[in-house]
Design a protein around this motif. Structure first.
Motif, PDB file in Angstrom:
ATOM      1  N   ASN A   1       6.763  22.094  18.803  1.00  0.00           N
ATOM      2  CA  ASN A   1       6.679  22.969  19.958  1.00  0.00           C
ATOM      3  C   ASN A   1       8.129  22.517  20.378  1.00  0.00           C
ATOM      4  N   THR A   2       8.969  22.028  19.886  1.00  0.00           N
ATOM      5  CA  THR A   2      10.552  21.861  20.584  1.00  0.00           C
ATOM      6  C   THR A   2      11.205  23.247  20.516  1.00  0.00           C
ATOM      7  N   ALA A   3      12.152  23.451  21.416  1.00  0.00           N
ATOM      8  CA  ALA A   3      12.973  24.530  21.522  1.00  0.00           C
ATOM      9  C   ALA A   3      14.381  23.705  21.175  1.00  0.00           C
ATOM     10  N   ALA A   4      14.489  22.432  21.086  1.00  0.00           N
ATOM     11  CA  ALA A   4      15.637  21.773  21.033  1.00  0.00           C
ATOM     12  C   ALA A   4      16.137  22.032  19.625  1.00  0.00           C
ATOM     13  N   ALA A   5      17.684  22.084  19.625  1.00  0.00           N
ATOM     14  CA  ALA A   5      18.434  22.559  18.353  1.00  0.00           C
ATOM     15  C   ALA A   5      18.933  21.293  17.752  1.00  0.00           C
TER      16      ALA A   5
ATOM     17  N   THR B   1       4.203  28.113  11.508  1.00  0.00           N
ATOM     18  CA  THR B   1       5.320  27.156  11.913  1.00  0.00           C
ATOM     19  C   THR B   1       4.788  25.812  11.555  1.00  0.00           C
ATOM     20  N   ALA B   2       5.987  25.124  11.033  1.00  0.00           N
ATOM     21  CA  ALA B   2       5.742  23.645  10.337  1.00  0.00           C
ATOM     22  C   ALA B   2       6.810  22.886  10.996  1.00  0.00           C
ATOM     23  N   ALA B   3       6.783  21.506  11.038  1.00  0.00           N
ATOM     24  CA  ALA B   3       7.955  20.575  11.426  1.00  0.00           C
ATOM     25  C   ALA B   3       7.591  19.193  10.797  1.00  0.00           C
ATOM     26  N   VAL B   4       8.856  18.961  10.381  1.00  0.00           N
ATOM     27  CA  VAL B   4       8.808  17.487   9.809  1.00  0.00           C
ATOM     28  C   VAL B   4       9.439  16.393  10.504  1.00  0.00           C
ATOM     29  N   VAL B   5       9.229  15.173  10.764  1.00  0.00           N
ATOM     30  CA  VAL B   5      10.216  14.258  11.298  1.00  0.00           C
ATOM     31  C   VAL B   5      10.311  12.874  10.545  1.00  0.00           C
ATOM     32  N   GLU B   6      11.378  12.308  10.851  1.00  0.00           N
ATOM     33  CA  GLU B   6      11.474  11.111   9.988  1.00  0.00           C
ATOM     34  C   GLU B   6      11.785  10.021  11.396  1.00  0.00           C
TER      35      GLU B   6
ATOM     36  N   VAL C   1       6.959  -2.431  22.930  1.00  0.00           N
ATOM     37  CA  VAL C   1       5.519  -2.746  22.780  1.00  0.00           C
ATOM     38  C   VAL C   1       5.694  -3.208  21.485  1.00  0.00           C
ATOM     39  N   ILE C   2       6.456  -2.649  20.334  1.00  0.00           N
ATOM     40  CA  ILE C   2       6.118  -3.031  18.869  1.00  0.00           C
ATOM     41  C   ILE C   2       6.986  -4.207  18.471  1.00  0.00           C
ATOM     42  N   GLY C   3       8.053  -4.307  19.323  1.00  0.00           N
ATOM     43  CA  GLY C   3       9.051  -5.303  19.071  1.00  0.00           C
ATOM     44  C   GLY C   3      10.119  -5.030  18.086  1.00  0.00           C
ATOM     45  N   GLU C   4      10.220  -4.003  17.448  1.00  0.00           N
ATOM     46  CA  GLU C   4      11.430  -3.821  16.641  1.00  0.00           C
ATOM     47  C   GLU C   4      12.450  -2.537  17.096  1.00  0.00           C
ATOM     48  N   LYS C   5      13.526  -2.544  16.522  1.00  0.00           N
ATOM     49  CA  LYS C   5      14.204  -1.309  16.925  1.00  0.00           C
ATOM     50  C   LYS C   5      13.585   0.125  15.922  1.00  0.00           C
ATOM     51  N   LEU C   6      13.374   1.044  16.926  1.00  0.00           N
ATOM     52  CA  LEU C   6      12.818   2.417  16.310  1.00  0.00           C
ATOM     53  C   LEU C   6      13.899   3.443  16.412  1.00  0.00           C
ATOM     54  N   SER C   7      13.829   4.199  15.734  1.00  0.00           N
ATOM     55  CA  SER C   7      14.810   5.429  15.939  1.00  0.00           C
ATOM     56  C   SER C   7      14.164   6.750  15.386  1.00  0.00           C
ATOM     57  N   ILE C   8      14.190   7.677  16.221  1.00  0.00           N
ATOM     58  CA  ILE C   8      13.789   8.996  15.790  1.00  0.00           C
ATOM     59  C   ILE C   8      15.008   9.802  14.978  1.00  0.00           C
ATOM     60  N   ARG C   9      14.994   9.522  13.817  1.00  0.00           N
ATOM     61  CA  ARG C   9      16.324  10.066  13.183  1.00  0.00           C
ATOM     62  C   ARG C   9      16.654  11.443  12.917  1.00  0.00           C
ATOM     63  N   ARG C  10      15.542  12.160  12.644  1.00  0.00           N
ATOM     64  CA  ARG C  10      15.746  13.640  12.292  1.00  0.00           C
ATOM     65  C   ARG C  10      14.341  14.375  12.413  1.00  0.00           C
ATOM     66  N   PHE C  11      14.604  15.672  12.676  1.00  0.00           N
ATOM     67  CA  PHE C  11      13.391  16.753  12.607  1.00  0.00           C
ATOM     68  C   PHE C  11      13.832  17.967  12.231  1.00  0.00           C
ATOM     69  N   GLU C  12      13.151  18.628  11.749  1.00  0.00           N
ATOM     70  CA  GLU C  12      13.382  20.053  11.043  1.00  0.00           C
ATOM     71  C   GLU C  12      12.045  21.009  11.094  1.00  0.00           C
ATOM     72  N   LYS C  13      12.423  22.377  11.444  1.00  0.00           N
ATOM     73  CA  LYS C  13      11.116  23.231  11.360  1.00  0.00           C
ATOM     74  C   LYS C  13      11.369  24.471  10.478  1.00  0.00           C
ATOM     75  N   VAL C  14      10.246  25.039   9.916  1.00  0.00           N
ATOM     76  CA  VAL C  14      10.242  26.185   8.984  1.00  0.00           C
ATOM     77  C   VAL C  14       9.173  27.129   9.810  1.00  0.00           C
TER      78      VAL C  14
END
Length: 360
Positions: free
Chosen positions: A101-105, A69-74, A133-146
């Motif tokens: 390791n997520t089960a989230a859809a 299994t592999a996952a990629v995030v942005e 801490v970092i002082g900027e807007k951050l966003s977990i935009r997307r993830f996908e698994k194969v």
């Protein structure tokens, strides 16, 4: 005063701060909501709220692999400077492992689940902490698994592009190397489909319609018999200005004719061509032109039909390359994330920003 879950939830929704920060602030202020908000403001936990309207289109992609299994995030940031910051990239790597390791859809479920390194916090809580801490807007935009018999990943440009590839039929080192090479191909050539067989009938029909209209709206690219028929109609009905009519009479057979015609003349030819669209879609010559263009487009957007970028002869397709490695090896899924694709990017002048901060 007893601090209830409902109170914590209300403060979280109001402030955007993490669950533990909200609970701590409410405890410190004995449940006073307004005072708790002031505590959060002073601690910096509400920085995320102030930055909510900013554009976060920079960032990095990261991948994680475990077994089959592999996952990629942005994960996005506001500036490229932060995207290169070690604290930020370490956080993104942790997010990639979380996604593995997520089960989230979907993203909402992902953000709401417990953070693996500290289950008292959610993923969103940790994200909010990082913003503070970092002082900027951050966003977990997307993830996908194969998942597959063999999986590989490739990160290009320091994290500007993240690719996953899953395959079946082989799992030896040669298969892994081949899919890694294909992942590089995906990063470079950005195919939309694994195979042309994955393109739906509706998508092909849409592609055909666009190709037909674009061809008719670009008279210079039309087959000569069709173009000559359009010229004949223009001359018979005197549809050009005197200047364009003279140019047409003189240079009708000149391949550079359209360099001399006015924009109005070109538009008139396109108008005439579109008016007779129903006739042209039945014309064998025109159909051949359209089919040729569609085949070219399909080859460009279908991974297996693309020319393999490392092909020594410059002709070998990706499908042919895979066959030379192992005829049983097939690609079942690919994922390509390019950071910021489809997002509006903030265009800032750094010198102006500094001057503004200095009050000049």
């Amino acid at each position: 005063m007893a601090i209830t879950a409902a109170m914590v939830k209300e403060l979280r929704e109001t402030s955007g701060a993490g669950m533990m920060e909200c609970k701590k602030a409410l405890t410190e202020t004995d449940g006073d909501m307004e005072a708790a908000i002031e505590v959060l403001k002073k601690s910096g936990a509400m920085k995320a709220v102030k930055k909510a309207s900013r554009i976060a289109a920079e960032g990095v992609a990261r991948a994680a692999i475990c077994g089959n299994t592999a996952a990629v995030v942005e994960v996005n940031s506001e500036t490229d400077f932060v995207a290169k910051n070690e604290k930020f990239t370490t956080f993104v790597e942790a997010v990639a492992n979380q996604a593995l390791n997520t089960a989230a859809a979907d993203m909402d479920a992902f953000l709401a689940e417990a953070w693996a390194a500290d289950t008292s916090k959610t993923v969103n809580d940790v994200l909010t902490e990082q913003i503070a801490v970092i002082g900027e807007k951050l966003s977990i935009r997307r993830f996908e698994k194969v998942s597959g018999e063999v999986v590989t990943s490739y990160i290009h440009g320091g994290g500007k592009i993240g690719v996953l590839v899953a395959g079946e039929g082989a799992s030896d080192d040669a298969a892994k190397e081949a899919l890694t090479n294909v992942a590089m191909q995906i990063a470079a050539m950005s195919p939309q489909y694994v195979s042309q067989n994955d393109i739906s009938a509706d998508e092909l029909a849409k592609m055909k319609e666009i190709t037909i209209d674009s061809a008719l709206n670009d008279p210079a690219s039309l087959p000569k018999p069709i173009l000559m028929a359009l010229f004949a109609k223009v001359e018979a009905d005197k549809l050009f200005s005197d200047a364009d009519a003279a140019i047409l009479a003189e240079k009708k057979n000149d391949k550079y004719l359209f360099n001399f015609l006015s924009d109005e003349a070109k538009a008139k030819l396109a108008e005439l061509a579109m008016a007779d669209k129903a006739k042209y879609v039945e014309d064998k010559i025109f159909v051949g032109l359209v089919d040729g263009r569609i085949k070219k487009q399909v080859k460009e957007i279908s991974l297996l039909e693309q020319t393999y970028v490392k092909a020594e002869d410059g002709k070998q397709t990706v499908a042919q390359y895979l066959a030379t490695v192992n005829k049983a090896l097939v690609i079942t899924k690919m994922v390509r994330f390019e950071v910021g694709e489809g997002m509006e990017k903030k265009n800032e002048n750094f010198a102006e920003e500094v001057a503004k901060q200095m009050g000049n």
